[in-house]
Scaffold this motif. Sequence first.
Motif, PDB file in Angstrom:
ATOM      1  N   GLY A 136      -1.402  16.548  -4.291  1.00 64.61           N
ATOM      2  CA  GLY A 136      -0.462  16.923  -3.370  1.00 64.61           C
ATOM      3  C   GLY A 136       0.748  16.872  -3.330  1.00 64.61           C
ATOM      4  O   GLY A 136       1.243  15.757  -3.869  1.00 64.61           O
ATOM      5  N   PRO A 137       1.651  17.640  -2.390  1.00 62.65           N
ATOM      6  CA  PRO A 137       3.018  16.981  -2.130  1.00 62.65           C
ATOM      7  C   PRO A 137       3.071  15.534  -1.974  1.00 62.65           C
ATOM      8  O   PRO A 137       2.557  15.039  -1.185  1.00 62.65           O
ATOM      9  CB  PRO A 137       3.453  17.839  -1.261  1.00 62.65           C
ATOM     10  CG  PRO A 137       2.587  19.153  -1.297  1.00 62.65           C
ATOM     11  CD  PRO A 137       1.325  18.665  -1.717  1.00 62.65           C
ATOM     12  N   VAL A 138       4.027  14.928  -2.711  1.00 66.31           N
ATOM     13  CA  VAL A 138       4.286  13.428  -2.320  1.00 66.31           C
ATOM     14  C   VAL A 138       5.635  13.274  -2.166  1.00 66.31           C
ATOM     15  O   VAL A 138       6.547  13.401  -3.324  1.00 66.31           O
ATOM     16  CB  VAL A 138       3.533  12.460  -3.602  1.00 66.31           C
ATOM     17  CG1 VAL A 138       3.694  10.919  -3.434  1.00 66.31           C
ATOM     18  CG2 VAL A 138       2.061  12.648  -3.848  1.00 66.31           C
ATOM     19  N   ARG A 139       6.172  12.555  -1.082  1.00 68.65           N
ATOM     20  CA  ARG A 139       7.333  12.138  -0.993  1.00 68.65           C
ATOM     21  C   ARG A 139       7.400  10.646  -1.083  1.00 68.65           C
ATOM     22  O   ARG A 139       7.030  10.064  -0.091  1.00 68.65           O
ATOM     23  CB  ARG A 139       8.181  12.326   0.278  1.00 68.65           C
ATOM     24  CG  ARG A 139       8.486  13.958   0.229  1.00 68.65           C
ATOM     25  CD  ARG A 139       9.189  14.152   1.519  1.00 68.65           C
ATOM     26  NE  ARG A 139       9.911  15.802   1.481  1.00 68.65           N
ATOM     27  CZ  ARG A 139      10.731  16.110   2.329  1.00 68.65           C
ATOM     28  NH1 ARG A 139      11.028  15.273   3.575  1.00 68.65           N
ATOM     29  NH2 ARG A 139      11.019  17.288   2.013  1.00 68.65           N
ATOM     30  N   THR A 140       7.830   9.910  -1.963  1.00 70.11           N
ATOM     31  CA  THR A 140       7.903   8.324  -2.168  1.00 70.11           C
ATOM     32  C   THR A 140       8.856   7.878  -1.365  1.00 70.11           C
ATOM     33  O   THR A 140      10.054   8.427  -1.444  1.00 70.11           O
ATOM     34  CB  THR A 140       7.860   7.964  -3.663  1.00 70.11           C
ATOM     35  OG1 THR A 140       9.145   8.632  -4.401  1.00 70.11           O
ATOM     36  CG2 THR A 140       6.638   8.386  -4.380  1.00 70.11           C
ATOM     37  N   PRO A 141       8.748   6.739  -0.616  1.00 70.52           N
ATOM     38  CA  PRO A 141       7.481   5.941  -0.408  1.00 70.52           C
ATOM     39  C   PRO A 141       6.658   6.623   0.530  1.00 70.52           C
ATOM     40  O   PRO A 141       6.890   7.298   1.590  1.00 70.52           O
ATOM     41  CB  PRO A 141       7.805   4.729  -0.179  1.00 70.52           C
ATOM     42  CG  PRO A 141       9.094   4.603   0.575  1.00 70.52           C
ATOM     43  CD  PRO A 141       9.784   5.639  -0.121  1.00 70.52           C
ATOM     44  N   ALA A 182      -3.040   5.124   1.699  1.00 74.85           N
ATOM     45  CA  ALA A 182      -4.394   5.484   2.718  1.00 74.85           C
ATOM     46  C   ALA A 182      -4.369   6.919   3.052  1.00 74.85           C
ATOM     47  O   ALA A 182      -5.478   7.378   3.378  1.00 74.85           O
ATOM     48  CB  ALA A 182      -4.187   4.522   3.862  1.00 74.85           C
ATOM     49  N   GLU A 183      -3.200   7.437   3.180  1.00 76.12           N
ATOM     50  CA  GLU A 183      -3.062   8.899   3.536  1.00 76.12           C
ATOM     51  C   GLU A 183      -3.237   9.768   2.503  1.00 76.12           C
ATOM     52  O   GLU A 183      -3.917  11.057   2.497  1.00 76.12           O
ATOM     53  CB  GLU A 183      -1.837   9.168   4.213  1.00 76.12           C
ATOM     54  CG  GLU A 183      -1.636   8.472   5.475  1.00 76.12           C
ATOM     55  CD  GLU A 183      -0.263   8.983   6.257  1.00 76.12           C
ATOM     56  OE1 GLU A 183       0.383   9.836   5.735  1.00 76.12           O
ATOM     57  OE2 GLU A 183       0.110   8.398   7.328  1.00 76.12           O
ATOM     58  N   LEU A 184      -2.812   9.473   1.269  1.00 81.24           N
ATOM     59  CA  LEU A 184      -2.654  10.388   0.076  1.00 81.24           C
ATOM     60  C   LEU A 184      -4.166  10.084  -0.673  1.00 81.24           C
ATOM     61  O   LEU A 184      -4.548  11.428  -0.929  1.00 81.24           O
ATOM     62  CB  LEU A 184      -1.777   9.891  -1.118  1.00 81.24           C
ATOM     63  CG  LEU A 184      -0.388  10.102  -0.419  1.00 81.24           C
ATOM     64  CD1 LEU A 184       0.665   9.693  -1.638  1.00 81.24           C
ATOM     65  CD2 LEU A 184      -0.046  11.578  -0.332  1.00 81.24           C
ATOM     66  N   TRP A 185      -4.918   8.733  -0.776  1.00 81.91           N
ATOM     67  CA  TRP A 185      -6.163   8.796  -1.213  1.00 81.91           C
ATOM     68  C   TRP A 185      -6.732   7.687  -0.708  1.00 81.91           C
ATOM     69  O   TRP A 185      -6.805   6.550  -0.954  1.00 81.91           O
ATOM     70  CB  TRP A 185      -5.750   8.677  -2.781  1.00 81.91           C
ATOM     71  CG  TRP A 185      -6.902   8.666  -3.838  1.00 81.91           C
ATOM     72  CD1 TRP A 185      -8.296   8.735  -3.444  1.00 81.91           C
ATOM     73  CD2 TRP A 185      -6.782   8.640  -5.106  1.00 81.91           C
ATOM     74  NE1 TRP A 185      -8.900   9.149  -4.430  1.00 81.91           N
ATOM     75  CE2 TRP A 185      -8.330   8.687  -5.595  1.00 81.91           C
ATOM     76  CE3 TRP A 185      -5.854   8.451  -6.080  1.00 81.91           C
ATOM     77  CZ2 TRP A 185      -8.588   8.851  -6.878  1.00 81.91           C
ATOM     78  CZ3 TRP A 185      -6.446   8.546  -7.277  1.00 81.91           C
ATOM     79  CH2 TRP A 185      -7.416   8.791  -7.953  1.00 81.91           C
ATOM     80  N   GLY A 225       0.606  -1.102   0.094  1.00 83.61           N
ATOM     81  CA  GLY A 225       0.002  -0.203  -0.071  1.00 83.61           C
ATOM     82  C   GLY A 225       0.870   1.245  -0.125  1.00 83.61           C
ATOM     83  O   GLY A 225       0.204   2.237   0.181  1.00 83.61           O
ATOM     84  N   GLN A 226       1.975   1.091  -0.582  1.00 85.42           N
ATOM     85  CA  GLN A 226       2.770   2.443  -0.380  1.00 85.42           C
ATOM     86  C   GLN A 226       3.015   2.846  -1.922  1.00 85.42           C
ATOM     87  O   GLN A 226       3.293   2.177  -2.749  1.00 85.42           O
ATOM     88  CB  GLN A 226       4.188   1.917   0.067  1.00 85.42           C
ATOM     89  CG  GLN A 226       4.487   1.542   1.595  1.00 85.42           C
ATOM     90  CD  GLN A 226       4.255   2.733   2.662  1.00 85.42           C
ATOM     91  OE1 GLN A 226       4.678   3.659   2.271  1.00 85.42           O
ATOM     92  NE2 GLN A 226       3.259   2.482   3.605  1.00 85.42           N
ATOM     93  N   VAL A 227       2.803   4.214  -2.083  1.00 83.70           N
ATOM     94  CA  VAL A 227       2.970   4.690  -3.214  1.00 83.70           C
ATOM     95  C   VAL A 227       4.705   4.997  -3.636  1.00 83.70           C
ATOM     96  O   VAL A 227       5.347   5.717  -2.764  1.00 83.70           O
ATOM     97  CB  VAL A 227       2.528   5.941  -3.527  1.00 83.70           C
ATOM     98  CG1 VAL A 227       2.692   6.853  -4.783  1.00 83.70           C
ATOM     99  CG2 VAL A 227       0.941   6.175  -3.278  1.00 83.70           C
TER     100      VAL A 227
END
Length: 353
Positions: free
Chosen positions: A58-63, A67-70, A44-46
């Motif tokens: 919105g701001p995304v820091r991978t990974p 569940a928090e982003l979408w 479940g990690q982007v």
Amino acid sequence: MWAARRLRAEILNLEPEQIAALAQQQRAVLAALREGVIAVDGSGQVTLASQRAVELLGPVRTPAPLAELWPELAALTAGGLNSRQQNLELTLRGQPVLVNLEPLNGQNGAPDALGGGFVSGFRDRAEALALADELTHARGFVDVLRAQTHEYQNRLHVLSGLLQLGRSEEALRVLNAEIQADAQFRQLLRDVQVPRLVALLAGKRERAQELGIDFQVAEGSCLSALWERHADTLVTAVGNLTENAFEALGGRPGEVTVLIGEDPEGMQVEVEDNGPGVPAALTETLFTQGVSSKGEGRGYGLAGVCARIQALGGGLRHSRRGGRTVFQVSLPAPGARSGEDYEFARAGAAGRG
């Protein structure tokens, strides 16, 4: 040797320079896409997000946890993804989006090593509907041009035949009747100062003649040049509604009338026909995407028109009045508050009478 073979198998038998080239190509492809793309692993990690995805999420820091982003997409895919899914309607940060999901499979078609990973592509639903509207609009103009070609060919054949038979006076009467009918129609449109809308209505008249339908613009119809800024929306709405009215007659002779009115608070367009009307089972969901009485693969035109009208603060509704089906489009004047119903201009209302 065994370790070398195992390692090459794990990296798909690619050389280091080939892997670097693929990574560069991947970055270029993601940058060129106009839809958001994210890759999610089995936990479940982007792990990857395109620039467009960052703009929408919105701001995304991978990974980062999906569940928090979408949360909605995370809940939908919580049990894993076994097959491809397309055109899902979800909500992202309060905006409707269309989502495609592609499971990540290994070399033999089995789930990837992390289990349940997938790639998701998504785009703004309004943008997708706008593209569909443009395509529908283009097809409408093609139909109009084809109808005009057929009508003019028929008229030329009639005139040619009369002249060959030596009936020049009858040919002159036919020609004068055509000129007079065209002049009367243009006179009805003299106060509609949106050229693209006038051109559309003239084309629809030719289309109606081809179908054997009596197409009229109500006397007193008017629209100022102020509405030229919304010409695309008006052309899409009127074109879609008139074509629906033609189809509602089911190939039978009938009448379709367009009324255009304006007052200081806004403008309104009515398209009415004397067809059988909207089936009772569809009256509540008529403007929902995919709902149509015309079979599978239809039901996108009215939904697109409704979305564009509502985006400008207007409304679209239908009713049955005096044995005729009426579709009404209302738009507020620029700067007026939205969500209101607007009356017809006095001249337009008088023309209906």
